[in-house]
Write an enzyme that holds these catalytic residues in place. Structure first.
Site, PDB file in Angstrom:
ATOM      1  N   GLU A  82       0.823  -1.214   0.000  1.00 55.94           N
ATOM      2  CA  GLU A  82       0.000   0.000   0.000  1.00 55.94           C
ATOM      3  C   GLU A  82       0.858   1.265   0.000  1.00 55.94           C
ATOM      4  OE1 GLU A  82      -3.110   0.485  -0.525  1.00 55.94           O
ATOM      5  OE2 GLU A  82      -3.581  -1.647  -0.654  1.00 55.94           O
ATOM      6  N   TYR A  86      -6.127   6.801   4.425  1.00 56.39           N
ATOM      7  CA  TYR A  86      -6.310   5.809   3.367  1.00 56.39           C
ATOM      8  C   TYR A  86      -5.584   4.508   3.702  1.00 56.39           C
ATOM      9  CZ  TYR A  86      -5.327   2.924  -0.566  1.00 56.39           C
ATOM     10  OH  TYR A  86      -5.195   1.806  -1.340  1.00 56.39           O
ATOM     11  N   ASP A 103      -9.102   5.590  -2.444  1.00 57.39           N
ATOM     12  CA  ASP A 103      -7.919   6.020  -3.183  1.00 57.39           C
ATOM     13  C   ASP A 103      -8.368   6.763  -4.439  1.00 57.39           C
ATOM     14  OD1 ASP A 103      -8.688   4.049  -5.028  1.00 57.39           O
ATOM     15  OD2 ASP A 103      -6.645   3.357  -5.342  1.00 57.39           O
ATOM     16  N   CYS A 127     -17.655  -1.825 -18.694  1.00 59.72           N
ATOM     17  CA  CYS A 127     -18.053  -1.560 -17.314  1.00 59.72           C
ATOM     18  C   CYS A 127     -19.267  -2.408 -16.925  1.00 59.72           C
ATOM     19  CB  CYS A 127     -18.367  -0.082 -17.131  1.00 59.72           C
ATOM     20  SG  CYS A 127     -18.896   0.328 -15.440  1.00 59.72           S
ATOM     21  N   CYS A 183     -24.583   4.026 -14.435  1.00 57.50           N
ATOM     22  CA  CYS A 183     -23.613   5.114 -14.258  1.00 57.50           C
ATOM     23  C   CYS A 183     -24.254   6.458 -14.566  1.00 57.50           C
ATOM     24  CB  CYS A 183     -22.406   4.879 -15.167  1.00 57.50           C
ATOM     25  SG  CYS A 183     -21.178   6.204 -15.093  1.00 57.50           S
TER      26      CYS A 183
END
Length: 298
Positions: A44, A127, A145, A210, A216
């Site tokens: 990370e 985060y 993120d 997607c 969306c």
């Protein structure tokens, strides 16, 4: 930027993305069933502002050399800077070294599973604490993120890009989509992150691929162009950051302290070079020795 709350049935969004992830997730070592919390924490930190393809070889080398926090904490911080190589933003190496020392001193060498304890480690922000708690310990936290924020901005708020800095409204939206079951919530967090990395990309989103295209809001609104503050791409050539990188490269490749002349030859602009060197010293990445030579921190 207007933040809308998602559909009152979030599973109509989370379900298809989880199914997509099950089929398309990249095979990455820090996602393997035997990945350790330490390996996940290292990944990370390394992945911040750095693509996977550059992180992979360095991560493997780090885990071979320092498989535990104690192994890294036992070495000088300069060795962490040396092994960081050309990943960029080398202060992250110092943060990892500091976190390793704190893990040894406060938690017996084991990465803590408490979100609060993770957040209290040096160099660990909101985060990273949420990501490690989620991905290493299968807890339920909103992990925001850059990729996740971009996906949610488009999917929920019909905005091409999110604000420059995370807002409370964004966190509220992310939390509203988290499945109630903690392990599923952790998997959702990495799934939506992967969707942003592979499909809902910043410059050329592959909307046709997607799994939630029909849900969306950005797509339904005709993909309106970003109308916020100008988004300036990062430059590198000729910057202080490039100069710092060249100076550090000399020290990383040396077997001991170096003379000032060895640093002077890698950058012709003396004013910029001295400014960059001063910055490296101030950041704890370079030690100026009493004899006039320079070295990585000991």
């Amino acid at each position: 930027m207007t933040i809308r709350m998602p559909n009152p049935q979030p599973e109509t969004i989370t379900g298809p993305i989880l199914d997509w992830y099950a089929e398309h997730a990249r095979d990455l070592p820090w996602r393997a069933p035997d990945a350790t919390p330490w390996g996940i924490l290292v990944s990370e930190i390394m992945l911040q502002q750095t693509p996977v393809v550059r992180v992979l070889p360095v991560w493997h080398e780090w885990m071979r050399r320092w498989p535990t926090p104690a192994a890294l904490a036992a070495e000088p911080s300069g060795e962490a800077v040396r092994a960081w190589g050309r990943l960029g933003y080398p202060r992250r190496a110092l943060r990892l070294h500091g976190a390793a020392q704190a893990i040894v001193e406060r938690h017996g060498g084991e990465v803590p599973d408490s979100h609060e304890d993770l957040l209290a480690l040096p160099g660990i922000g909101a985060y990273t604490a949420a990501a490690v708690a989620s991905f290493a310990f299968r807890q339920r936290h909103a992990v925001l993120d850059t990729n996740v924020r971009r996906v949610l901005a488009r999917l929920v708020s019909a905005q091409e890009y999110p604000p420059k800095a995370p807002t409370r409204a964004e966190v509220k939206v992310a939390e509203s989509l988290l499945p109630l079951d903690p392990p599923t919530a952790a998997r959702w967090s990495v799934a939506v992150m992967e969707l942003g990395a592979l499909v809902c990309t910043a410059r050329s989103p592959r909307c046709v691929d997607c799994p939630v295209l029909d849900r969306c809001e950005w797509q339904l609104a005709g993909r309106p162009a970003y109308d916020g503050p100008p988004r300036r791409g990062q430059t590198y050539t000729g910057t202080d950051r490039q100069c710092r990188g060249r100076l550090l490269a000399v020290l990383r490749e040396a077997h001991g302290p170096v003379e000032k002349a060895a640093l002077d030859v890698v950058w012709s602009d003396a004013v910029q070079r001295e400014r960059a060197l001063d910055g490296l010293i101030a950041d704890g990445l370079v030690d100026p020795l009493d004899d006039g030579r320079y070295a990585l921190p000991s």
